[in-house]
Design an enzyme around this catalytic site. Structure first.
Site, mmCIF file in Angstrom:
data_model
loop_
_atom_site.group_PDB
_atom_site.id
_atom_site.type_symbol
_atom_site.label_atom_id
_atom_site.label_comp_id
_atom_site.label_asym_id
_atom_site.label_seq_id
_atom_site.Cartn_x
_atom_site.Cartn_y
_atom_site.Cartn_z
ATOM 1 N N SER A 127 0.824 -1.205 0.000
ATOM 2 C CA SER A 127 0.000 0.000 0.000
ATOM 3 C C SER A 127 0.857 1.252 0.000
ATOM 4 O O SER A 127 1.980 1.264 0.519
ATOM 5 C CB SER A 127 -0.894 -0.003 1.250
ATOM 6 O OG SER A 127 -1.476 1.259 1.477
ATOM 7 N N TYR A 152 -2.460 -0.100 10.395
ATOM 8 C CA TYR A 152 -2.623 -0.739 9.076
ATOM 9 C C TYR A 152 -1.386 -0.491 8.211
ATOM 10 O O TYR A 152 -0.800 -1.422 7.652
ATOM 11 C CB TYR A 152 -3.870 -0.196 8.386
ATOM 12 C CG TYR A 152 -3.900 -0.479 6.903
ATOM 13 C CD1 TYR A 152 -4.185 -1.757 6.425
ATOM 14 C CD2 TYR A 152 -3.624 0.524 5.973
ATOM 15 C CE1 TYR A 152 -4.184 -2.030 5.065
ATOM 16 C CE2 TYR A 152 -3.635 0.262 4.615
ATOM 17 C CZ TYR A 152 -3.913 -1.014 4.163
ATOM 18 O OH TYR A 152 -3.905 -1.275 2.811
ATOM 19 N N LYS A 156 1.784 -3.089 6.726
ATOM 20 C CA LYS A 156 2.258 -3.179 5.344
ATOM 21 C C LYS A 156 3.775 -3.000 5.281
ATOM 22 O O LYS A 156 4.473 -3.718 4.561
ATOM 23 C CB LYS A 156 1.556 -2.137 4.463
ATOM 24 C CG LYS A 156 0.063 -2.384 4.268
ATOM 25 C CD LYS A 156 -0.204 -3.715 3.596
ATOM 26 C CE LYS A 156 -1.684 -3.909 3.282
ATOM 27 N NZ LYS A 156 -1.979 -5.234 2.687
#
Length: 341
Positions: A127, A152, A156
Site C-alpha cells: 500500500s 494498518y 504493510k
C-alpha cells in the site's frame, strides 16, 4: 501445463478482480478466503464472468498454519498473491492488536509454506500508506518510507520487510510488493465490485450507498487541509487496471524476468484527485446529486499521496488505462446491480 496461482483473500474486492484477470490470461487459480470481510457474492460473479464453475475454493483462515499447509499440500502452487489482510485505516487505529495479529500471522504462514515447498513466487498486496506523509510528491519506489500514520500502514511496512528478508534468506523464494494507491470502481460487467460489510471505510462505496439511499449522508473527512479545495489528494486507480498489474507482475516472476529476487512497484495512475473532485465527478458522470457534509479529519489519514508510476510502466509493461469517469460509472452500475435496479 498452465501455471497455478493461489489467491489468498480471493473472494474479496481486489482478489475477485485479480482472479478474473488471471483466468483471462490463462492461469489456473486456487482461491482461499475465510469470508470474514466478504461473502460469496463476488466469487459467484467471477464464475459468471469467466464461465468457469470449477475454480477451486477453500474457506480457510490464513492465520491457521495447518490450513495454509493443506492448501499447499493439495495444490501444486507456482505463485501466491496475498490479499488476506484487514485494510481499514481508521479501524486499525482503534483495534491495533487485531490488525497486527491478522495481517502479520497470515503472511508469515504463507511465507513459511512457500519456504517449506522449496521456494515459491510471492506477490504481496502492499500500500501507498508505507510512505507515510511523504515530503516530496509524487512518490517513487525510492521515496523513503516514513513512520506509518496507522497500524494498518505499519503492518504493510512490516510485511514488506518480512518478504525482503525471507527472499534473502530462503533459496527459491522470490517476491514482489505492489504498493497500491486507491483502488476504486468495479468490473464493467457489474457482476463484481466492492462489497463492504457494515459501514464502508472507503470513499467510493460510501458515495454509491449514499446515492442509492442506503446511507443518509456522505461524510468528507476534513476540508481544512492545505490543498486547493481543502480536501485530501489521492491517486484513484481503477480496480481492473490494478488487477492487470498483478497479472503482469506474476508473469514477470514466472517467466524469469525479475532483475532482483525482491522488487517493488507503485501501482497508481500518477494523477492526484481531491476527495471533493471525486465526489463532483461522480455526480456529473452519473447525473445525480449527493447529500454530503464536511466533518473533522480522520485519524491516520495523510494529506496527499500520489504515485510516480514510471517503473511499473517500463518494467511491467503496464499502465493504468481507464478514466476516473468510466470507473465511477462502473461503481454506480455495481451498486445498482446489488440493489436489483
Amino acid at each position: 501445463m498452465a501455471k497455478r496461482v493461489l489467491v489468498s483473500g480471493g473472494a474479496g474486492y481486489i482478489g475477485s478482480h485479480v482472479t478474473v484477470e488471471l483466468i483471462n490470461a490463462g492461469y489456473e487459480v486456487v482461491v482461499a478466503d475465510n469470508l470474514s470481510n466478504c461473502d460469496m457474492t463476488c466469487f459467484e460473479g467471477v464464475k459468471k464472468i469467466t464461465g468457469r464453475d470449477d475454480i477451486p475454493f477453500y474457506q480457510v483462515d490464513c492465520c491457521d498454519p495447518d490450513a495454509v499447509a493443506g492448501l499447499f499440500a493439495e495444490n501444486e502452487i507456482d505463485a501466491v498473491i496475498h490479499f488476506a489482510a484487514f485494510k481499514a485505516v481508521g479501524e486499525s487505529v482503534a483495534e491495533p492488536i487485531m490488525y497486527y495479529r491478522n495481517n502479520l500471522v497470515s503472511f508469515l504462514n504463507i511465507l513459511e509454506e512457500s519456504r517449506k515447498q522449496g521456494g515459491c513466487n510471492v506477490l504481496f498486496s502492499s500500500s501507498a500508506t508505507v510512505y507515510g506523509e511523504a515530503e516530496v510528491l509524487p512518490v517513487t519506489e525510492q521515496t523513503p518510507r516514513l513512520p506509518a500514520t496507522s497500524p494498518y500502514g505499519n503492518t504493510k511496512q512490516m510485511c514488506e520487510d518480512i518478504l525482503r528478508d525471507s527472499v534473502a534468506a530462503y533459496k527459491g523464494v522470490k517476491g514482489i510488493a505492489l504498493r497500491y494507491f486507491n483502488p476504486i470502481g468495479a468490473h464493467p460487467s457489474a457482476l463484481i465490485g466492492e462489497l463492504p460489510r457494515g459501514v464502508p471505510n472507503n470513499l467510493v462505496p460510501f458515495i454509491t450507498q449514499t446515492a442509492i439511499g442506503k446511507r443518509e449522508c456522505l461524510s468528507i473527512f476534513g476540508n481544512d487541509y492545505p490543498t486547493e479545495d481543502g480536501t485530501c489528494l489521492r491517486d484513484y486507480i481503477d480496480v481492473v487496471d490494478l488487477a492487470k498489474a498483478h497479472v503482469a507482475a506474476v508473469a514477470r516472476m514466472l517467466d524469469g524476468k525479475m532483475k532482483e529476487d525482491y522488487e517493488i512497484f507503485n501501482v497508481g495512475t500518477g494523477r492526484p484527485v481531491s476527495v471533493s473532485e471525486l465526489v463532483n465527478a461522480f455526480e456529473k458522470v452519473n447525473e445525480l446529486k449527493l447529500n454530503y457534509k464536511y466533518v473533522d479529519r480522520r485519524p491516520g489519514d495523510v494529506m496527499a499521496i500520489w504515485a510516480d508510476t514510471t517503473r511499473a510502466n517500463e518494467e511491467l509493461g503496464w499502465k493504468a488505462e481507464r478514466s476516473v469517469e468510466d470507473t465511477l460509472a462502473s461503481a454506480w452500475a455495481w451498486e445498482k446491480h446489488l440493489a436489483g435496479k
